[in-house]
Design an enzyme around this catalytic site. Sequence first.
Site, short mmCIF file in Angstrom:
data_model
loop_
_atom_site.label_atom_id
_atom_site.label_comp_id
_atom_site.label_asym_id
_atom_site.label_seq_id
_atom_site.Cartn_x
_atom_site.Cartn_y
_atom_site.Cartn_z
N ASP A 173 0.81 -1.21 0.00
CA ASP A 173 0.00 0.00 0.00
C ASP A 173 0.85 1.27 0.00
OD1 ASP A 173 -2.41 -1.31 -0.05
OD2 ASP A 173 -2.73 -1.20 2.11
N TYR A 187 7.14 -10.05 7.26
CA TYR A 187 6.93 -8.61 7.38
C TYR A 187 7.49 -8.14 8.72
CZ TYR A 187 3.60 -8.38 3.45
OH TYR A 187 3.01 -8.42 2.21
#
Length: 247
Positions: free
Chosen positions: A53, A111
Amino acid sequence: MKVKCTVSYDGTHFKGYQVQPGQRTVQTEIESALAKMHKQDELVPIVASGRTDSGVHAKGQVIHFDTPLSIPMERWPFALNSLLPDDIRVLKAEEVDESFHARFSVVSKEYRYKVSTETHQNVFTRQYACHFPYRLDADKMREAAGYLIGTHDFTSFCAANTEVQDKVREIYTLEWKNVSDGLEMRVRGNGFLYNMVRIIAGTLLEVGSGKFHPDEIKAMLAARNREAAGKTAPSHGLYLWEVFYDN
């Protein structure tokens, strides 16, 4: 020939990874650089391990593309980096088998989510870590994280508007590490839903600040309702750290 590249980028000034008309995106910049190398007007299409994003960073995004060029693999990063903006860097290139797919061959991803707990926001890291200057109980955050490890339906921990039907994912590891200016969440799993890592981070921060008790995570998972979990943490603290493949 199919080429696999490992790419790092600072997501601050991008509207995410994926192409969007009229917007600056990571995919557009890389495809434009490849078009220049191939001396053609059309963009050279690339495929990534997944999209990120707006504001999200990547240390180890992976892409692939097909090319007729016979450039030595060790020269690809230098050639591409000479045409890319300073906030994108190709770190490695390697020739792969035609069966390789940057997205569909993924085995797992890691992540990381960075949290600065300094009293005053550091102006030099404000785009690279979530500023959370409140008292946090890291032990409770680690306890809560334990309930998320394993195979679960993560409906409560993904964006409510996602079109994905199967929301079952497996988290292999989820831990909070103490770092110089705060905390860092490290999570590895077989796949992640839209906003899943940021919602997990936001929820665990709320556990640490006392809004939720660690064992409330179990009820959140069982609810299968986005409203049951905590807030979505800001995008700029999130990093796609590494993508794993077989062999």
